[in-house]
Design a protein around this motif. Structure first.
Motif, short mmCIF file in Angstrom:
data_model
loop_
_atom_site.label_atom_id
_atom_site.label_comp_id
_atom_site.label_asym_id
_atom_site.label_seq_id
_atom_site.Cartn_x
_atom_site.Cartn_y
_atom_site.Cartn_z
N UNK A 57 0.84 -1.20 0.00
CA UNK A 57 0.00 0.00 0.00
C UNK A 57 0.87 1.24 0.00
N UNK A 58 1.94 1.21 0.79
CA UNK A 58 2.86 2.35 0.84
C UNK A 58 3.49 2.60 -0.52
N UNK A 59 3.91 1.54 -1.18
CA UNK A 59 4.54 1.69 -2.49
C UNK A 59 3.54 2.20 -3.52
N UNK A 60 2.27 1.77 -3.39
CA UNK A 60 1.25 2.17 -4.36
C UNK A 60 0.82 3.62 -4.19
N UNK A 61 0.63 4.05 -2.94
CA UNK A 61 0.08 5.38 -2.69
C UNK A 61 1.10 6.36 -2.11
N UNK A 62 2.34 5.89 -1.91
CA UNK A 62 3.36 6.73 -1.31
C UNK A 62 3.63 8.03 -2.05
N UNK A 63 3.81 8.01 -3.37
CA UNK A 63 4.09 9.26 -4.08
C UNK A 63 3.01 10.32 -3.90
N UNK A 64 1.74 9.90 -3.91
CA UNK A 64 0.64 10.83 -3.70
C UNK A 64 0.68 11.40 -2.29
N UNK B 269 7.38 21.27 9.37
CA UNK B 269 7.71 20.96 10.76
C UNK B 269 9.18 21.26 11.01
N UNK B 270 9.55 21.26 12.28
CA UNK B 270 10.90 21.60 12.65
C UNK B 270 11.90 20.50 12.36
N UNK B 271 13.17 20.88 12.42
CA UNK B 271 14.27 19.96 12.13
C UNK B 271 14.25 18.76 13.07
N UNK B 272 14.02 19.02 14.35
CA UNK B 272 14.03 17.93 15.34
C UNK B 272 12.91 16.93 15.07
N UNK B 273 11.72 17.43 14.74
CA UNK B 273 10.58 16.55 14.47
C UNK B 273 10.85 15.65 13.27
N UNK B 274 11.49 16.21 12.25
CA UNK B 274 11.80 15.42 11.06
C UNK B 274 12.83 14.34 11.39
N UNK B 275 13.82 14.68 12.21
CA UNK B 275 14.82 13.69 12.60
C UNK B 275 14.20 12.57 13.43
N UNK B 276 13.28 12.91 14.31
CA UNK B 276 12.58 11.88 15.09
C UNK B 276 11.79 10.96 14.16
N UNK B 277 11.11 11.58 13.18
CA UNK B 277 10.36 10.78 12.20
C UNK B 277 11.29 9.85 11.44
N UNK B 278 12.45 10.37 11.03
CA UNK B 278 13.40 9.56 10.29
C UNK B 278 13.93 8.42 11.15
N UNK C 127 11.26 7.79 3.16
CA UNK C 127 12.41 8.70 3.23
C UNK C 127 12.18 9.91 2.33
N UNK C 128 11.66 9.68 1.12
CA UNK C 128 11.40 10.80 0.21
C UNK C 128 10.38 11.77 0.82
N UNK D 204 12.23 20.23 2.98
CA UNK D 204 12.29 21.32 2.02
C UNK D 204 13.04 21.01 0.75
N UNK D 205 13.50 19.79 0.58
CA UNK D 205 14.20 19.44 -0.65
C UNK D 205 13.22 19.36 -1.81
N UNK D 206 13.62 19.88 -2.95
CA UNK D 206 12.78 19.84 -4.14
C UNK D 206 13.51 19.21 -5.33
N UNK D 207 14.85 19.13 -5.27
CA UNK D 207 15.63 18.53 -6.35
C UNK D 207 15.48 17.01 -6.27
N UNK D 208 14.75 16.44 -7.25
CA UNK D 208 14.46 15.00 -7.20
C UNK D 208 15.73 14.17 -7.24
N UNK D 209 16.73 14.60 -8.03
CA UNK D 209 17.98 13.84 -8.12
C UNK D 209 18.70 13.84 -6.77
N UNK D 210 18.73 14.98 -6.10
CA UNK D 210 19.37 15.06 -4.78
C UNK D 210 18.60 14.22 -3.77
N UNK D 211 17.26 14.27 -3.85
CA UNK D 211 16.45 13.48 -2.93
C UNK D 211 16.66 11.99 -3.15
#
Length: 247
Positions: A111-118, A129-138, A156-157, A164-171
């Protein structure tokens, strides 16, 4: 015949991981069908695909050098710790318990693979969200990655999008690097824990590397949506199979 199944599944897993992700949907069920217990199949699959992920990350080294939105040491640090905890949790899980949760893990990953991009696009548009919250999520994503890992690239994406990353290649580069590091630390735990079936692992490791190297050029000519649909179909079929046989 079983050896051929392992070679073919690992080869195409290498191709998929180089282009669209989802290679574990091929290697994990192939190992189970070859007679490897599910917990050991999960560990052996991780060992088989790990070198290919790190090799792909090296190919993104230029894009990784341009990333400014993410503090790489922090992001990789929480990923490594989380991945190790997830791998240890797998080793501490009784084989029978893991067999019972495998169908649910496959269902979640599919399900994650199917609907993840959306979902990822929605998160990037609506969440800040803040930097700390994102790190906890990761960190929790990494725990899941060390334990099972199906669909982890999508998670991860989505997290990088919140950063805030938008460059798909970097992501993609950072996603591949993090996945490779997760796999590497999990491999150490699985090897030390004696969970790896080495004959199967070595056969698949070589085939997966060959798939990632030789097959990626061919796979790039196939539209990514077609590859994604193939992975989703395989994931759905394997989910049904495990619910029927393990239920």
């Amino acid at each position: 015949m079983l050896t051929l199944l392992l070679i073919v599944s690992a080869f195409f897993a290498g191709v998929l991981n180089a282009v669209a992700g989802g290679g574990s949907f091929l290697t994990f069920p192939a190992l189970v069908l070859a007679g490897v217990p599910p917990l050991n199949a999960n560990a052996t699959s991780t060992v088989a695909v790990a070198p290919g992920a790190l090799a792909s990350a090296y190919g993104y080294r230029r894009e990784l050098g341009k990333i400014r939105e993410v503090h790489l040491p922090s992001f990789l640090g929480v990923s490594l710790v989380g991945g190790l905890i997830g791998a240890l949790l797998l080793l501490w899980t009784p084989q029978r318990t893991f067999e019972a949760v495998v169908p649910w893990l496959l269902l979640f990953a599919t399900v994650l693979f199917a609907f993840g991009p959306t979902a990822s696009a929605w998160i990037r548009r609506n969440c800040t969200v803040g930097h700390t919250a994102v790190l906890v999520t990761q960190f929790f994503i990494a725990v899941y990655g060390g334990y099972f890992g199906g669909g982890i690239g999508i998670l991860i994406l989505a997290t990088l999008g919140v950063f805030g990353l938008t460059d798909l290649h970097a992501m993609n580069g950072l996603k591949t690097l993090v996945s490779g590091c997760l796999n590497a630390v999990a491999v150490v735990a699985f090897v030390l824990g004696g969970a790896v079936y080495w004959n199967e692992a070595l056969i698949m490791l070589v085939a997966a590397m060959a798939g990632g190297y030789a097959g990626a050029a061919v796979a790039r000519r196939i539209p990514p949506p077609v590859l994604r649909k193939f992975v989703i179909l395989v994931g759905a079929a394997m989910t049904v199979y495990f619910f029927v046989t393990k239920g």
